[in-house]
Design a protein around this motif. Structure first.
Motif, PDB file in Angstrom:
ATOM      1  N   VAL A  94       4.088  16.852   1.097  1.00  0.00           N
ATOM      2  CA  VAL A  94       5.413  16.256   1.310  1.00  0.00           C
ATOM      3  C   VAL A  94       5.278  14.768   1.641  1.00  0.00           C
ATOM      4  N   GLY A  95       4.295  14.421   2.472  1.00  0.00           N
ATOM      5  CA  GLY A  95       4.088  13.015   2.834  1.00  0.00           C
ATOM      6  C   GLY A  95       3.701  12.154   1.643  1.00  0.00           C
ATOM      7  N   ILE A  96       2.850  12.662   0.755  1.00  0.00           N
ATOM      8  CA  ILE A  96       2.473  11.903  -0.449  1.00  0.00           C
ATOM      9  C   ILE A  96       3.694  11.644  -1.317  1.00  0.00           C
ATOM     10  N   MET A  97       4.484  12.674  -1.542  1.00  0.00           N
ATOM     11  CA  MET A  97       5.670  12.495  -2.399  1.00  0.00           C
ATOM     12  C   MET A  97       6.675  11.541  -1.753  1.00  0.00           C
ATOM     13  N   ALA A  98       6.964  11.736  -0.475  1.00  0.00           N
ATOM     14  CA  ALA A  98       7.929  10.869   0.205  1.00  0.00           C
ATOM     15  C   ALA A  98       7.413   9.441   0.299  1.00  0.00           C
ATOM     16  N   GLY A  99       6.133   9.293   0.621  1.00  0.00           N
ATOM     17  CA  GLY A  99       5.557   7.940   0.718  1.00  0.00           C
ATOM     18  C   GLY A  99       5.579   7.211  -0.613  1.00  0.00           C
ATOM     19  N   ALA A 100       5.292   7.908  -1.692  1.00  0.00           N
ATOM     20  CA  ALA A 100       5.324   7.274  -3.013  1.00  0.00           C
ATOM     21  C   ALA A 100       6.734   6.826  -3.367  1.00  0.00           C
ATOM     22  N   ASP A 121      -0.341  -6.844  -6.877  1.00  0.00           N
ATOM     23  CA  ASP A 121       1.078  -6.647  -6.624  1.00  0.00           C
ATOM     24  C   ASP A 121       1.733  -6.013  -7.834  1.00  0.00           C
ATOM     25  N   SER A 122       2.140  -4.764  -7.664  1.00  0.00           N
ATOM     26  CA  SER A 122       2.889  -4.066  -8.703  1.00  0.00           C
ATOM     27  C   SER A 122       3.598  -2.890  -8.043  1.00  0.00           C
ATOM     28  N   PRO A 123       4.644  -2.366  -8.678  1.00  0.00           N
ATOM     29  CA  PRO A 123       5.335  -1.217  -8.097  1.00  0.00           C
ATOM     30  C   PRO A 123       4.416   0.009  -7.973  1.00  0.00           C
ATOM     31  N   GLU A 124       3.495   0.165  -8.914  1.00  0.00           N
ATOM     32  CA  GLU A 124       2.592   1.320  -8.882  1.00  0.00           C
ATOM     33  C   GLU A 124       1.659   1.267  -7.677  1.00  0.00           C
ATOM     34  N   ILE A 125       1.121   0.079  -7.401  1.00  0.00           N
ATOM     35  CA  ILE A 125       0.204  -0.071  -6.266  1.00  0.00           C
ATOM     36  C   ILE A 125       0.949   0.134  -4.952  1.00  0.00           C
ATOM     37  N   GLN A 126       2.181  -0.356  -4.869  1.00  0.00           N
ATOM     38  CA  GLN A 126       2.962  -0.145  -3.643  1.00  0.00           C
ATOM     39  C   GLN A 126       3.282   1.348  -3.479  1.00  0.00           C
ATOM     40  N   ALA A 127       3.544   2.047  -4.574  1.00  0.00           N
ATOM     41  CA  ALA A 127       3.807   3.487  -4.496  1.00  0.00           C
ATOM     42  C   ALA A 127       2.551   4.230  -4.045  1.00  0.00           C
ATOM     43  N   MET A 128       1.374   3.811  -4.543  1.00  0.00           N
ATOM     44  CA  MET A 128       0.123   4.451  -4.109  1.00  0.00           C
ATOM     45  C   MET A 128      -0.145   4.200  -2.625  1.00  0.00           C
ATOM     46  N   GLY A 130       2.124   3.656  -0.331  1.00  0.00           N
ATOM     47  CA  GLY A 130       3.080   4.501   0.392  1.00  0.00           C
ATOM     48  C   GLY A 130       2.644   5.961   0.407  1.00  0.00           C
ATOM     49  N   ALA A 131       2.080   6.423  -0.727  1.00  0.00           N
ATOM     50  CA  ALA A 131       1.598   7.797  -0.806  1.00  0.00           C
ATOM     51  C   ALA A 131       0.443   8.019   0.163  1.00  0.00           C
ATOM     52  N   LEU A 132      -0.478   7.053   0.275  1.00  0.00           N
ATOM     53  CA  LEU A 132      -1.598   7.181   1.215  1.00  0.00           C
ATOM     54  C   LEU A 132      -1.118   7.246   2.661  1.00  0.00           C
ATOM     55  N   VAL A 133      -0.241   6.314   3.029  1.00  0.00           N
ATOM     56  CA  VAL A 133       0.258   6.283   4.403  1.00  0.00           C
ATOM     57  C   VAL A 133       1.102   7.526   4.687  1.00  0.00           C
TER      58      VAL A 133
END
Length: 181
Positions: A94-100, A121-128, A130-133
Motif C-alpha cells: 500500500v505504501g509503494i502504491m500511495a507513495g508513487a 529530474d523527471s516525473p518517473e524518478i519522483q514517483a520512484m 515517493g514509492a521508496l519513502v
C-alpha cells in the motif's frame, strides 16, 4: 469362531489408552471443540475439570459438561502469534502504491541552477522516490499494527479410544468402544 477373531483383530488395531496415561488437556487450558450433537462448531472454552469420559468447561460464565463421545474434534491452544510480517507486507504494498501516486502528483518541473541542477529530474524518478519513502513508512506502520493483532495457535488432540473385549454367556465375544482420558 471366525467372527470372534475378526472382532478381536479390529479391537486390537484401534488406538488404545494406557491406564496410566495423562489427559491431553489440562484444567485451565483454552480449547476449541466441535460437537455437532451439542450444536458446537469450533467453539472456544476453558477447561475447569477433566473426568474420565467428559470434560467440564466454562463457556461464558456458565459451566457445561461435554461428553468425549459427542466430540468430533478437540484442539488445545498452544499460545498466540502476531501478524507483524503480514502487516508489514500489506503496508509495504500500500505504501509503494500511495507513495508513487503522491510522488507523481507533486512533481514540479525543475529550474536549472548550476552545472547538474536538474540532473535526475523527471516525473518517473519522483514517483520512484515517493514509492521508496511510502513503502518504507507503510512497512513500519503495517508491522506495528500487525504486531498488535494476536490469534491463537491450535493443536489438534487425538481423541483416545478405549476398547473392552469380554466373553458373553452364549459363548461369543462382546466389544465395547468408548472415548475417555
Amino acid at each position: 469362531m471366525k467372527a470372534s477373531f475378526a472382532v478381536l483383530a479390529l479391537a486390537l488395531s484401534l488406538p488404545l489408552v494406557a491406564a496410566g496415561q495423562s489427559a491431553p488437556v489440562a484444567v485451565g487450558a483454552r480449547i476449541r471443540v466441535t460437537a455437532p450433537a451439542s450444536g458446537l462448531e469450533k467453539h472456544v472454552m476453558t477447561v475447569t475439570d477433566v473426568r474420565g469420559d467428559s470434560i467440564v468447561v466454562d463457556a461464558g460464565g456458565s459451566s457445561h459438561t461435554l461428553w468425549l463421545s459427542d466430540l468430533t474434534a478437540l484442539e488445545v491452544s498452544s499460545g498466540t502469534r502476531t501478524h507483524a510480517a503480514r502487516g508489514a507486507g500489506f503496508g509495504l504494498v500500500v505504501g509503494i502504491m500511495a507513495g508513487a501516486v503522491i510522488g507523481l502528483a507533486t512533481y514540479e518541473e525543475c529550474v536549472p541552477q548550476g552545472i547538474m541542477g536538474c540532473f535526475m529530474d523527471s516525473p518517473e524518478i519522483q514517483a520512484m522516490g515517493g514509492a521508496l519513502v511510502g513503502g518504507a513508512a507503510g512497512a513500519v506502520i503495517g508491522a506495528v499494527v500487525g504486531s498488535r493483532q494476536r490469534t491463537d495457535r491450535w493443536s489438534s488432540v487425538a481423541l483416545p479410544v478405549r476398547a473392552v473385549i469380554a466373553p458373553t454367556r452364549s459363548g461369543g465375544v462382546s466389544v465395547m468402544l468408548s472415548r475417555a482420558f
